[in-house]
Write a protein that holds these residues in place. Structure first.
Motif, PDB file in Angstrom:
ATOM      1  N   LEU A 185       0.821  -1.209   0.000  1.00 53.90           N
ATOM      2  CA  LEU A 185       0.000   0.000   0.000  1.00 53.90           C
ATOM      3  C   LEU A 185       0.856   1.261   0.000  1.00 53.90           C
ATOM      4  N   VAL A 186       1.843   1.293   0.876  1.00 61.92           N
ATOM      5  CA  VAL A 186       2.668   2.500   0.987  1.00 61.92           C
ATOM      6  C   VAL A 186       3.436   2.739  -0.312  1.00 61.92           C
ATOM      7  N   GLY A 187       3.993   1.678  -0.894  1.00 66.32           N
ATOM      8  CA  GLY A 187       4.689   1.829  -2.165  1.00 66.32           C
ATOM      9  C   GLY A 187       3.771   2.395  -3.235  1.00 66.32           C
ATOM     10  N   ARG A 188       2.538   1.932  -3.249  1.00 65.37           N
ATOM     11  CA  ARG A 188       1.559   2.433  -4.214  1.00 65.37           C
ATOM     12  C   ARG A 188       1.244   3.903  -3.954  1.00 65.37           C
ATOM     13  N   TYR A 189       1.149   4.293  -2.684  1.00 64.93           N
ATOM     14  CA  TYR A 189       0.851   5.702  -2.361  1.00 64.93           C
ATOM     15  C   TYR A 189       1.946   6.625  -2.889  1.00 64.93           C
ATOM     16  N   TYR A 190       3.205   6.231  -2.691  1.00 68.29           N
ATOM     17  CA  TYR A 190       4.311   7.061  -3.189  1.00 68.29           C
ATOM     18  C   TYR A 190       4.294   7.130  -4.720  1.00 68.29           C
ATOM     19  N   GLU A 191       4.062   5.981  -5.339  1.00 65.16           N
ATOM     20  CA  GLU A 191       4.065   5.933  -6.804  1.00 65.16           C
ATOM     21  C   GLU A 191       2.939   6.800  -7.377  1.00 65.16           C
ATOM     22  N   ARG A 192       1.776   6.762  -6.758  1.00 67.38           N
ATOM     23  CA  ARG A 192       0.648   7.566  -7.237  1.00 67.38           C
ATOM     24  C   ARG A 192       0.871   9.054  -6.950  1.00 67.38           C
ATOM     25  N   PHE A 193       1.456   9.357  -5.811  1.00 67.92           N
ATOM     26  CA  PHE A 193       1.790  10.758  -5.490  1.00 67.92           C
ATOM     27  C   PHE A 193       2.648  11.348  -6.603  1.00 67.92           C
ATOM     28  N   ALA A 194       3.677  10.602  -6.992  1.00 68.56           N
ATOM     29  CA  ALA A 194       4.569  11.067  -8.057  1.00 68.56           C
ATOM     30  C   ALA A 194       3.820  11.205  -9.376  1.00 68.56           C
ATOM     31  N   ASP A 195       2.926  10.271  -9.663  1.00 67.66           N
ATOM     32  CA  ASP A 195       2.141  10.348 -10.898  1.00 67.66           C
ATOM     33  C   ASP A 195       1.306  11.628 -10.962  1.00 67.66           C
ATOM     34  N   HIS A 196       0.743  12.010  -9.828  1.00 66.51           N
ATOM     35  CA  HIS A 196      -0.060  13.244  -9.801  1.00 66.51           C
ATOM     36  C   HIS A 196       0.818  14.478 -10.005  1.00 66.51           C
ATOM     37  N   ALA A 197       2.027  14.447  -9.466  1.00 62.32           N
ATOM     38  CA  ALA A 197       2.955  15.560  -9.702  1.00 62.32           C
ATOM     39  C   ALA A 197       3.297  15.667 -11.186  1.00 62.32           C
ATOM     40  N   VAL A 198       3.515  14.526 -11.838  1.00 60.81           N
ATOM     41  CA  VAL A 198       3.777  14.516 -13.275  1.00 60.81           C
ATOM     42  C   VAL A 198       2.567  15.047 -14.037  1.00 60.81           C
ATOM     43  N   SER A 199       1.370  14.649 -13.590  1.00 61.59           N
ATOM     44  CA  SER A 199       0.144  15.119 -14.239  1.00 61.59           C
ATOM     45  C   SER A 199       0.034  16.639 -14.175  1.00 61.59           C
ATOM     46  N   VAL A 200       0.397  17.214 -13.034  1.00 62.27           N
ATOM     47  CA  VAL A 200       0.383  18.676 -12.888  1.00 62.27           C
ATOM     48  C   VAL A 200       1.303  19.312 -13.918  1.00 62.27           C
ATOM     49  N   ALA A 201       2.511  18.763 -14.051  1.00 59.39           N
ATOM     50  CA  ALA A 201       3.475  19.320 -14.998  1.00 59.39           C
ATOM     51  C   ALA A 201       2.958  19.221 -16.434  1.00 59.39           C
ATOM     52  N   LYS A 202       2.326  18.099 -16.754  1.00 57.08           N
ATOM     53  CA  LYS A 202       1.768  17.940 -18.105  1.00 57.08           C
ATOM     54  C   LYS A 202       0.673  18.971 -18.372  1.00 57.08           C
ATOM     55  N   ARG A 203      -0.096  19.262 -17.350  1.00 49.82           N
ATOM     56  CA  ARG A 203      -1.165  20.249 -17.527  1.00 49.82           C
ATOM     57  C   ARG A 203      -0.589  21.650 -17.745  1.00 49.82           C
ATOM     58  N   VAL A 204       0.568  21.924 -17.150  1.00 45.82           N
ATOM     59  CA  VAL A 204       1.216  23.212 -17.394  1.00 45.82           C
ATOM     60  C   VAL A 204       1.652  23.308 -18.856  1.00 45.82           C
ATOM     61  N   VAL A 205       2.148  22.210 -19.415  1.00 43.41           N
ATOM     62  CA  VAL A 205       2.523  22.208 -20.837  1.00 43.41           C
ATOM     63  C   VAL A 205       1.307  22.569 -21.689  1.00 43.41           C
ATOM     64  N   TYR A 206       0.181  21.964 -21.366  1.00 44.98           N
ATOM     65  CA  TYR A 206      -1.050  22.266 -22.116  1.00 44.98           C
ATOM     66  C   TYR A 206      -1.478  23.713 -21.913  1.00 44.98           C
ATOM     67  N   LEU A 207      -1.371  24.183 -20.684  1.00 47.76           N
ATOM     68  CA  LEU A 207      -1.750  25.562 -20.375  1.00 47.76           C
ATOM     69  C   LEU A 207      -0.936  26.552 -21.215  1.00 47.76           C
ATOM     70  N   VAL A 208       0.367  26.305 -21.321  1.00 49.51           N
ATOM     71  CA  VAL A 208       1.258  27.240 -22.012  1.00 49.51           C
ATOM     72  C   VAL A 208       1.150  27.118 -23.525  1.00 49.51           C
ATOM     73  N   THR A 209       1.095  25.878 -24.024  1.00 52.24           N
ATOM     74  CA  THR A 209       1.198  25.659 -25.468  1.00 52.24           C
ATOM     75  C   THR A 209      -0.138  25.423 -26.159  1.00 52.24           C
ATOM     76  N   GLY A 210      -1.151  25.034 -25.396  1.00 58.27           N
ATOM     77  CA  GLY A 210      -2.418  24.655 -26.011  1.00 58.27           C
ATOM     78  C   GLY A 210      -2.391  23.255 -26.595  1.00 58.27           C
ATOM     79  N   GLU A 211      -1.305  22.522 -26.367  1.00 57.57           N
ATOM     80  CA  GLU A 211      -1.168  21.160 -26.880  1.00 57.57           C
ATOM     81  C   GLU A 211      -0.890  20.210 -25.721  1.00 57.57           C
ATOM     82  N   HIS A 212      -1.389  18.984 -25.844  1.00 58.54           N
ATOM     83  CA  HIS A 212      -1.045  17.958 -24.868  1.00 58.54           C
ATOM     84  C   HIS A 212       0.406  17.534 -25.090  1.00 58.54           C
ATOM     85  N   VAL A 213       0.997  16.936 -24.067  1.00 55.39           N
ATOM     86  CA  VAL A 213       2.434  16.662 -24.097  1.00 55.39           C
ATOM     87  C   VAL A 213       2.839  15.866 -25.333  1.00 55.39           C
ATOM     88  N   ALA A 214       2.111  14.797 -25.638  1.00 51.17           N
ATOM     89  CA  ALA A 214       2.481  13.961 -26.790  1.00 51.17           C
ATOM     90  C   ALA A 214       2.455  14.775 -28.084  1.00 51.17           C
TER      91      ALA A 214
END
Length: 228
Positions: A185-214
């Motif tokens: 459980l704890v390993g999963r919590y850390y892994e998901r926490f990091a995933d959400h941080a990555v998701s935030v960064a991806k949303r900033v890319v979209y915010l700035v460029t109007g395009e999704h990361v891919a």
């Protein structure tokens, strides 16, 4: 009137940075509580999650109010809508830090984590903290290049997550089923926490460029190949 409007937009960004800061702090303290079996610290993390939730709800209300009053279009609309999604990611980060603290509280006065796994989970916690701190910087600076780095940074946490599972399925595991569940459980919590941080960064890319990361990466690579 427009100056006040853009100040409100800026204040939404400030709230997102504060949410990221609080989530990172909560995870750091939850990790210490988990490894040191510190009940008081675990309780403080659980209680402090309310602050992140309050910021999330406050940001939602302000964003909806802006949508209703200003009816933003184009870039401004993208800022409001994307900020709502980032806020949800960061609120979830706070929840995951609370979950780590709850495991610590559940197993008190013992540590939920065997001594031979302390280093791995400490490293996972520290990496996840660094990711959300980097996400906060990306929100504040709108730095697309730095935002794109987070997905690669996340690979290190994924590798540690796999390492945890290698311990759990090893025939030499002798810590019992209950501890195996806690570590899973704890390993999963850390892994998901990091995933959400990555998701935030991806949303900033979209915010700035109007395009999704891919899309953005593909367009950038295509442009580079033409120049070459």
């Amino acid at each position: 009137m427009r100056d006040a409007y853009h100040e409100e937009l800026d204040s939404i960004g400030d709230s997102l940075v504060e949410m990221a800061r609080l989530a990172g702090s909560a995870l750091g303290r939850a990790t210490t509580a988990l490894l040191d079996a510190d009940l008081a610290l675990a309780e403080s993390v659980i209680a402090s999650d309310e602050k992140i939730n309050d910021l999330h709800h406050e940001l939602e209300n302000r964003a909806i109010d802006l949508l209703a009053r200003q009816q933003p279009v184009a870039t401004d609309l993208r800022i409001v809508v994307t900020s709502l999604r980032m806020s949800a990611d960061l609120e979830r980060c706070g929840d995951l830090a609370r979950h780590v603290a709850k495991v610590a509280r559940l197993r008190y006065p013992e540590s939920a984590v065997p001594r031979d796994l302390h280093a791995t989970l400490l490293e996972m916690g520290q990496l996840a903290q660094r990711l959300v701190a980097k996400a906060a910087l990306v929100i504040a600076t709108k730095d697309v290049d730095k935002a794109l780095e987070l997905e690669q940074d996340d690979d290190a946490i994924d590798a540690l997550h796999r390492e945890l599972f290698s311990h759990l399925i090893d025939e030499r595991w002798h810590h019992g089923i209950e501890t195996a569940v806690d570590v899973t459980l704890v390993g999963r919590y850390y892994e998901r926490f990091a995933d959400h941080a990555v998701s935030v960064a991806k949303r900033v890319v979209y915010l700035v460029t109007g395009e999704h990361v891919a899309e953005f990466v593909a367009a950038t690579e295509a442009a580079d190949s033409v120049r070459d």
